[in-house]
Enzyme design. Structure first.
Site, short mmCIF file in Angstrom:
data_model
loop_
_atom_site.label_atom_id
_atom_site.label_comp_id
_atom_site.label_asym_id
_atom_site.label_seq_id
_atom_site.Cartn_x
_atom_site.Cartn_y
_atom_site.Cartn_z
N ASP A 38 41.90 41.22 54.71
CA ASP A 38 42.88 42.17 55.23
C ASP A 38 44.02 41.49 55.98
O ASP A 38 44.60 42.06 56.90
CB ASP A 38 42.20 43.21 56.16
CG ASP A 38 41.02 43.86 55.50
OD1 ASP A 38 41.15 44.26 54.33
OD2 ASP A 38 39.95 43.95 56.13
N LYS B 124 47.66 39.88 52.36
CA LYS B 124 47.99 38.96 51.25
C LYS B 124 48.89 39.65 50.21
O LYS B 124 49.76 39.01 49.63
CB LYS B 124 46.71 38.48 50.55
CG LYS B 124 45.83 37.63 51.42
CD LYS B 124 44.54 37.26 50.74
CE LYS B 124 43.56 38.41 50.58
NZ LYS B 124 43.00 38.95 51.81
N GLY C 267 41.63 45.72 48.86
CA GLY C 267 42.59 46.81 49.02
C GLY C 267 43.91 46.22 49.46
O GLY C 267 44.02 45.71 50.56
N HIS C 268 44.87 46.21 48.57
CA HIS C 268 46.19 45.67 48.91
C HIS C 268 47.18 46.82 49.02
O HIS C 268 47.31 47.60 48.09
CB HIS C 268 46.69 44.73 47.80
CG HIS C 268 45.93 43.45 47.72
ND1 HIS C 268 46.07 42.57 46.69
CD2 HIS C 268 45.04 42.91 48.57
CE1 HIS C 268 45.28 41.52 46.91
NE2 HIS C 268 44.64 41.72 48.03
N GLN D 34 39.86 39.19 49.43
CA GLN D 34 38.98 38.77 50.54
C GLN D 34 39.52 37.47 51.16
O GLN D 34 40.71 37.26 51.14
CB GLN D 34 37.52 38.62 50.09
CG GLN D 34 36.86 39.95 49.77
CD GLN D 34 37.14 40.41 48.35
OE1 GLN D 34 37.03 39.64 47.41
NE2 GLN D 34 37.51 41.65 48.18
P1 IMP Z 1 31.18 43.24 49.49
O1 IMP Z 1 32.31 42.36 49.05
O2 IMP Z 1 31.44 44.68 49.23
O3 IMP Z 1 29.87 42.77 48.94
O4 IMP Z 1 31.05 43.10 51.08
C1 IMP Z 1 30.64 41.90 51.71
C2 IMP Z 1 31.43 41.66 53.00
O5 IMP Z 1 32.79 41.39 52.67
C3 IMP Z 1 31.45 42.87 53.95
O6 IMP Z 1 31.46 42.39 55.28
C4 IMP Z 1 32.78 43.53 53.63
O7 IMP Z 1 33.26 44.29 54.72
C5 IMP Z 1 33.64 42.30 53.37
N1 IMP Z 1 34.78 42.59 52.48
C6 IMP Z 1 34.76 42.76 51.14
N2 IMP Z 1 35.99 42.98 50.68
C7 IMP Z 1 36.82 42.94 51.73
C8 IMP Z 1 38.23 43.06 51.87
O8 IMP Z 1 38.99 43.23 50.92
N3 IMP Z 1 38.70 42.95 53.16
C9 IMP Z 1 37.90 42.69 54.20
N4 IMP Z 1 36.58 42.56 54.11
C10 IMP Z 1 36.05 42.68 52.88
#
Ligand code: IMP
Length: 426
Positions: free
Chosen positions: A13, A16, A40-41, A224
């Site tokens: 977040d 990017k 989420g962009h 991420q």
């Molecule tokens: P997953 O990617 O859904 O398996 O989540 C694993 C971890 O990555 C969790 O702590 C999520 O909150 C974090 N996470 C996954 N995608 C994002 C993102 O786009 N932004 C921030 N955190 C993320």
């Protein structure tokens, strides 16, 4: 000419999408290389906000070929909803290409994600419940179905049958849930998704290499971030892919010698969603202020993000593992009203000062941040259009970060708009 990689340097977040959008202007292709619709962009163009989960940010430029690379996990339903949303807003998505080698996310991945989280109880990871981990797990187990499997119903059925044969007893016996139906899934994927996805399916490796061989610049867009990286992040509180620059090579099929620029994106502070260690986390009014002013709620899940001060220990690590050539700082304006701003320069553990990010979780969970306190600028930065207009305290803050992290600050975001960016190299 070669490839530029954009990576998140914190816990995601960082904004990017904004810089991907900016840098994409000079590129011919933008490739997503990992993750899925857990990302989420949000990009704001002329007051209109575009929330993208799967489609690469470059889609908003007509000259760009947006590519979903082999390293991404794709929920075809989500992809089609997103392209429909873009088309309804007048964005042409006909150039979008998807790697036939990208793995798919199925409804059972999403269910497993939620069930596994529930079973972890207080140890849950706080995933986005989008099925990301289970889909990558199937990929590693070599039982995953790829986008190319959509193109052959016989193979699709055979592979899905193998998966469901193992999965359904687990659903029943471990989770006390109904299993998944082969016919129902096949019907949706073959009749609803296949006709619309098939025209997008491409040999993306040839596509990106033809661009590079033609002397064009391409952008590899990370989702991420470094500290959510499966190998380099705060495991197990990570995502199931490699958002670092090495992952850009694997997930796009571009070899390392083609990478000529790695832009690390960082907020002027830090946020984290989900569980896991966070040395500079704020639990006070300043944290609430940052969340309020920065609208720090997940684009996808709406979850409140955990706020904290900028951490140079993390950033030095991110610089190393990504071979970062420059830093792009976002949301500097969120700090506008603060009297003073803290920056973490080291950690303390057992009476010792640590300047390298600790590999051992027991250490990381118990460090105390060592801060330098800098004066705030108490000025609205959202209208600043050039580096020379920055108040002294804001310029000093950026210089301090640069010096502490050992990487030049090249771009600075002072608001959500496409134009609210200062280019220090200009
Ligand atoms: P997953 O990617 O859904 O398996 O989540 C694993 C971890 O990555 C969790 O702590 C999520 O909150 C974090 N996470 C996954 N995608 C994002 C993102 O786009 N932004 C921030 N955190 C993320």
């Amino acid at each position: 000419m070669g490839a530029t990689v954009i990576v998140g340097t914190q816990w995601g977040d960082e904004g990017k999408g904004k810089f991907t959008d900016l840098l994409a202007r000079d590129m011919t292709a933008v490739v997503r290389f990992q993750g899925g619709h857990n990302a989420g962009h949000t990009i704001v163009v002329e007051g209109e906000s575009f929330a993208l989960q799967l489609v690469p940010s470059g889609v908003l430029y007509p000259h760009i070929t947006p590519v979903i690379g082999n390293g991404v996990v794709v929920d075809p339903g989500v992809l089609l909803r997103e392209t429909a949303m873009l088309e309804s807003k007048g964005v042409d998505t006909s150039k979008l290409r998807v790697s036939g080698n990208a793995h798919m996310i199925f409804p059972y991945h999403q269910s497993l994600d939620a069930l596994q989280e529930r079973h972890l109880g207080k140890n849950k990871l706080g995933t986005t419940k989008r099925g990301i981990g289970p889909s990558y797990a199937d990929k590693s187990m070599r039982t995953g179905l790829r986008i190319q499997d959509l193109l052959d119903e016989k193979i699709f059925r055979q592979k899905l049958e193998v998966v469901l044969h193992q999965l359904n007893p687990v659903m029943a016996r471990v989770y006390n849930k109904l299993g998944f139906d082969l016919e129902e899934i096949t019907e949706t994927f073959m009749n609803e998704y296949r006709p619309k996805i098939e025209p997008m399916v491409t040999d993306t490796i040839s596509l990106v290499h033809e661009e590079l061989e033609a002397g064009h610049e391409i952008l590899l867009e990370g989702a991420q971030a470094t500290f959510l990286d499966l190998d380099h992040g705060t495991y197990p509180y990570v995502t199931s892919s490699n958002p670092t620059a090495g992952g850009a090579c694997v997930g796009s099929g571009v070899g390392p010698m083609y990478i000529d620029r790695v832009v690390g994106v960082a907020k002027a502070y830090i946020t984290r969603v989900g569980a896991g260690p966070f040395p500079t986390e704020l639990f006070d009014d300043v944290g609430d202020h940052i969340v309020d002013v920065g609208h720090e709620y997940g684009t996808n899940t709406g979850r409140r993000r955990r706020p904290g001060w900028f951490d140079c220990v993390m950033m030095r690590y991110a610089r190393r593992v990504n071979s970062m050539t420059e830093l792009a700082i976002t949301k500097l304006d969120v700090l506008d009203d603060l009297d003073t701003i803290k920056v973490c320069v080291a950690y303390e553990h057992d009476g010792k000062r640590i300047t390298d990010f600790p590999y051992h979780q027991s250490v990381l969970h118990n460090v105390t941040p060592v801060y330098e306190e800098l004066p705030g600028w108490k000025t609205d930065l959202t209208g600043v259009t050039d580096r020379s207009e920055l108040p002294m305290a804001a310029a000093d803050y950026l210089s301090f970060v640069e010096e502490q992290c050992g990487v030049p600050v090249r771009l600075v975001g002072v608001g959500p708009g496409r134009k609210q960016v200062l280019d220090f190299a200009a």
